[in-house]
Design a protein around this motif. Structure first.
Motif, short mmCIF file in Angstrom:
data_model
loop_
_atom_site.label_atom_id
_atom_site.label_comp_id
_atom_site.label_asym_id
_atom_site.label_seq_id
_atom_site.Cartn_x
_atom_site.Cartn_y
_atom_site.Cartn_z
N CYS A 1 35.40 43.82 31.18
CA CYS A 1 36.40 44.83 31.48
C CYS A 1 37.70 44.12 31.83
O CYS A 1 37.74 43.33 32.76
CB CYS A 1 35.96 45.70 32.66
N THR B 1 40.37 45.21 33.13
CA THR B 1 41.07 45.55 34.37
C THR B 1 40.35 44.94 35.56
O THR B 1 40.76 45.15 36.69
CB THR B 1 41.23 47.06 34.56
N ALA C 1 32.94 51.81 34.77
CA ALA C 1 32.97 51.44 36.19
C ALA C 1 34.30 51.77 36.87
O ALA C 1 34.41 51.68 38.08
CB ALA C 1 32.67 49.95 36.34
N HIS C 2 35.32 52.14 36.10
CA HIS C 2 36.56 52.61 36.72
C HIS C 2 37.13 53.74 35.88
O HIS C 2 36.63 54.02 34.80
CB HIS C 2 37.56 51.45 36.89
N CYS D 1 36.71 44.88 36.42
CA CYS D 1 35.37 45.22 36.89
C CYS D 1 34.42 44.09 36.51
O CYS D 1 34.56 43.49 35.45
CB CYS D 1 34.87 46.51 36.25
N CYS E 1 35.72 51.74 29.99
CA CYS E 1 34.88 51.13 31.01
C CYS E 1 34.29 52.22 31.90
O CYS E 1 35.05 53.03 32.45
CB CYS E 1 35.71 50.15 31.83
ZN LIG Z 1 36.50 48.57 34.44
#
Ligand SMILES: [Zn+2]
Length: 147
Positions: A53, A55, A31-32, A57, A29
């Motif tokens: 995602c 986790t 975004a993290h 996001c 991902c």
């Molecule tokens: Zn993510």
């Protein structure tokens, strides 16, 4: 004017992309800080692209991180945009399990500590609660029944 399909546009911007089946991929991902690929991607029959995602996001965060917009997930002349029904079970269970790999390890480690009678710190509890939430969300996305 380019003729790239939405899936190519997305995949070329992601790291550690791996095909997990026909029209399905996993990737890190963007975004993290993703250490094990927790992004699941699907291409639907009409070339629409779904991503998630595991986790937590949002799709908007993931797209922003790679410089794309929602419209980039749809084929250029898509009449599907207005009518697209969100799928109730967008991701197969095997993909969900793969994406949840890390969360499952967190829970397993906690279960081991519990069985050995080791004390839990507040941090342990917070992390464990987060893992449980992620697993619950993921199970509902895979359409597995609690029965
Ligand atoms: Zn993510």
């Amino acid at each position: 004017m380019h003729t790239e399909s939405p899936i190519d546009r997305l995949l070329e911007r992601l790291e550690r992309v791996k095909a997990t089946g026909p029209g399905r991929w996993s990737a890190c991902c963007p975004a993290h800080d993703d250490k094990s690929p927790s992004l699941a991607i699907r291409e639907l029959g009409d070339e629409r692209v779904l991503l998630h995602c595991f986790t937590g996001c949002s799709t908007a965060d993931v797209l922003a991180a790679v410089g794309l917009e929602f419209a980039d997930l749809f084929p250029p002349d898509s009449r599907a945009i207005g009518h697209a029904n969100p799928e109730r079970r967008p991701f197969p269970a095997a993909d969900v399990l793969r994406a949840l790999n890390f969360e499952i390890l967190v829970v397993a480690a906690a279960a081991g500590a519990l069985l050995e009678g080791k004390p839990f710190s507040d941090d342990d509890r917070t992390r464990l609660t987060l893992a449980m939430e992620r697993i619950e969300t993921a199970v509902s996305l895979s359409g597995v029944n609690h029965g």
